[in-house]
Structures are given as structure tokens and as C-alpha cells.
Design a protein around this motif. Structure first.
Motif, mmCIF file in Angstrom:
data_model
loop_
_atom_site.group_PDB
_atom_site.id
_atom_site.type_symbol
_atom_site.label_atom_id
_atom_site.label_comp_id
_atom_site.label_asym_id
_atom_site.label_seq_id
_atom_site.Cartn_x
_atom_site.Cartn_y
_atom_site.Cartn_z
ATOM 1 N N LYS A 21 6.621 -7.640 3.108
ATOM 2 C CA LYS A 21 5.883 -8.502 2.169
ATOM 3 C C LYS A 21 4.995 -7.684 1.224
ATOM 4 O O LYS A 21 4.976 -7.931 0.021
ATOM 5 N N SER A 22 4.251 -6.733 1.769
ATOM 6 C CA SER A 22 3.321 -5.962 0.937
ATOM 7 C C SER A 22 4.062 -5.044 -0.031
ATOM 8 O O SER A 22 3.654 -4.887 -1.192
ATOM 9 N N THR A 23 5.161 -4.453 0.424
ATOM 10 C CA THR A 23 5.978 -3.621 -0.474
ATOM 11 C C THR A 23 6.509 -4.466 -1.625
ATOM 12 O O THR A 23 6.495 -4.043 -2.792
ATOM 13 N N LEU A 24 6.957 -5.681 -1.314
ATOM 14 C CA LEU A 24 7.451 -6.591 -2.349
ATOM 15 C C LEU A 24 6.350 -6.922 -3.346
ATOM 16 O O LEU A 24 6.569 -6.871 -4.570
ATOM 17 N N LEU A 25 5.154 -7.244 -2.851
ATOM 18 C CA LEU A 25 4.035 -7.550 -3.750
ATOM 19 C C LEU A 25 3.757 -6.376 -4.687
ATOM 20 O O LEU A 25 3.625 -6.549 -5.906
ATOM 21 N N ASN A 26 3.660 -5.166 -4.137
ATOM 22 C CA ASN A 26 3.340 -3.994 -4.958
ATOM 23 C C ASN A 26 4.376 -3.781 -6.059
ATOM 24 O O ASN A 26 4.032 -3.435 -7.195
#
Length: 298
Positions: A21-26
Motif C-alpha cells: 500500500k505505501s509503495t503504491l501511494l509513493n
């Protein structure tokens, strides 16, 4: 010719721990806001990432992974943060990992159903699939689970299909004036981001147990001339964890500090003088009052 209406809305990125999720957001933002590591439950707080382009503003809400075994107070806090995000947004991006489907994925989907919001399903890490032929029947099976607005196979790390995902989000974004100034990229303070960078380096450098027993508090954040002075206090739960974290002759702590400082200098566009201390605070992760004092606040 009519101008395109202004659009703005909140988009929760949800899923079980460690689905990306965080990689996608970044990658959606084009810059790093949320910390990442290969370990589950790296994200502990809701973090807003704000992307403003032309007439639209997307306010992404990165959430902790929803998980079943919420034994400690910190795990219950993380589940509350993720569940609240699903209730407080305009649409949901539900991230799953390749062709796996677990009980926790089912738990997340049930929460999304209860919220009754439009939902885009993202099947992440498809670049890691050994047998690409397994993807299509899996996507067809996923389509039977709920009435998703769209299902997209994505590789957040390789940026595959990330622009297509953003296009699908824009279709569902409500017409609205923008909520944030166009140059704002997050709701979090620089102190918060500095603490998260230190925690990321610990998550990445240390073994399975210790990263979950640490939290970071910024004690000093002050600009003196051209130098940003940052002092961070790292709390662990046991003396043995402190010994491992500091390392022989302080080597591990220096390595963590060196990596964190480089990221901070890039993020804050300033020379950084970083000092790290380690302190034992027994049982902090299962103590509601201690959690609130350390910034884990609903």
C-alpha cells in the motif's frame, strides 16, 4: 467550450499488511511520503498524500494493514485507524497481493462492503508472478467476490498500470473545490516524517522481532543557520533489544543514523545534523496511555 469541473476527494488505500500500500501511494504521488519495508505492519498511522494537478485534487489516505491478531494495544490502534479510513472517504482502493487470497483479505473486503463505497481492486506485485497464466482466472474469480468499479493488475514498484489506476480514480472523484493548497503534499509535520524515516531504517536493518518493539520520538527539530538539528529518541521494550539496536561499539546505530540523515537531507532540502538515543520503555506497545503520549492518537 465548457471547462472541466473541479474535482476533489479522499481515497483510502486499504488491505492486509505487506501488500504494498505505501509503495503504491509513493508512486501515485511521485514522491516518498510513507515509509516502506519488506516487513508487515511497517505503516502504523494514517498518512495523507495530496496530489493536485490541473482541476483535480486526490487526497490519498495510506492506512495500516488490517490484521486479525490484534493482541496488543498498538495493533488495536492500527486496526482502528484503518477501519476509520474506510468510513471517512469517497472511494476505496483495495490492494491484494498477486494470486493469494487470505482470511485477512476477506476481513478487509467485509469492512469495505459495510462502508458501501465505490471500490477499485488492485492486484499488486504482478511482476513477481512466476506463472502469468494464473492471473486471468484469478482476476475472474476476484470479480465474483464483489461489485468492484474496476480490477487492475499493477506493479507499484515497477510503476506498471499506476497511471491507469489514477485514471480510474479520477472517474470516481466527486465534483468539489479543493481542500488543500496546491503545493501541500501531506498533512503530517516534518517532525513526524523525520521520526518515520528513522523507524524505516530500523525496520530495514534489523531482524523480525525488534522493529515491532520500537517507536521513535523527535525531541529537537530546529534550524540553526543552514543546518537542521534533529534529535530522535528511540524507545525499545527490553534492555536486550537496546543492545542489539546500538550494536557493537555503536556501529548499528551509526549505520541507521547515516541512512536516515541522507533521506532527511533529501526530503527537507537542508544539511541535517542527526543525533539518536535509545531508551528502554517497558511495555509501551501494550499501554494505551503510553501510546497516546507517543503520538498514537485516534
Amino acid at each position: 467550450m465548457a471547462t472541466e469541473p473541479r474535482r476533489c476527494g479522499y481515497v483510502a488505500i486499504v488491505g492486509r499488511p505487506n501488500v504494498g500500500k505505501s509503495t503504491l501511494l509513493n508512486h501515485l504521488l511521485g514522491q516518498k511520503i510513507s515509509i516502506t519495508s519488506r516487513k508487515p505492519q511497517t505503516t502504523r498511522h494514517r498518512v495523507l498524500g495530496i496530489k493536485t494537478e490541473a482541476n483535480h485534487q486526490i487526497i490519498f489516505v495510506d492506512t495500516p494493514g488490517l490484521h486479525k491478531d490484534a493482541e496488543k494495544a498498538i495493533n488495536r490502534y492500527m486496526n482502528r485507524a484503518a477501519s476509520a479510513a474506510i468510513r471517512d472517504v469517497d472511494l476505496v482502493v483495495f490492494v491484494v497481493d498477486r494470486t493469494a487470497w487470505t482470511e485477512e483479505d476477506g476481513m478487509v473486503l467485509e469492512q469495505i462492503r459495510q462502508g458501501g463505497l465505490p471500490c477499485l481492486l488492485v492486484v499488486n506485485k504482478v511482476d513477481l508472478l512466476e506463472d502469468k497464466r494464473a492471473l486471468l482466472p484469478h482476476l475472474e474469480a476476484l470479480a465474483q467476490k464483489a461489485n468492484f468499479a474496476a480490477i487492475l493488475p499493477v506493479s507499484a514498484l515497477r510503476r506498471h498500470n499506476v497511471e491507469e489506476l489514477e485514471g480510474e480514480i479520477l472517474k470516481l472523484l466527486p465534483e468539489s473545490d479543493h481542500f488543500f493548497p496546491e503545493d501541500q503534499i501531506t498533512d503530517r509535520s516534518q517532525r513526524f516524517l523525520a521520526a518515520e524515516i528513522v523507524r524505516e531504517k530500523i525496520m530495514r536493518q534489523l531482524g523480525e522481532e525488534i522493529p515491532y518493539a520500537i517507536t521513535v520520538e523527535i525531541e529537537e527539530f530546529a534550524l540553526d543557520g543552514a543546518v537542521l538539528h534533529i534529535s530522535a529518541l528511540i524507545f525499545v521494550e527490553r534492555k536486550g533489544q537496546k543492545i542489539i539496536l546500538v550494536g557493537e561499539g555503536g556501529a548499528r546505530l551509526r549505520s541507521i543514523g547515516s541512512e536516515a540523515r541522507k533521506d532527511m537531507e533529501q526530503l527537507f532540502d537542508s544539511k541535517v545534523m542527526l543525533r539518536l538515543w535509545v531508551k528502554v520503555k517497558s511495555g509501551w506497545s501494550d499501554d494505551e496511555r503510553a501510546l497516546r503520549s507517543l503520538g498514537y492518537d485516534d
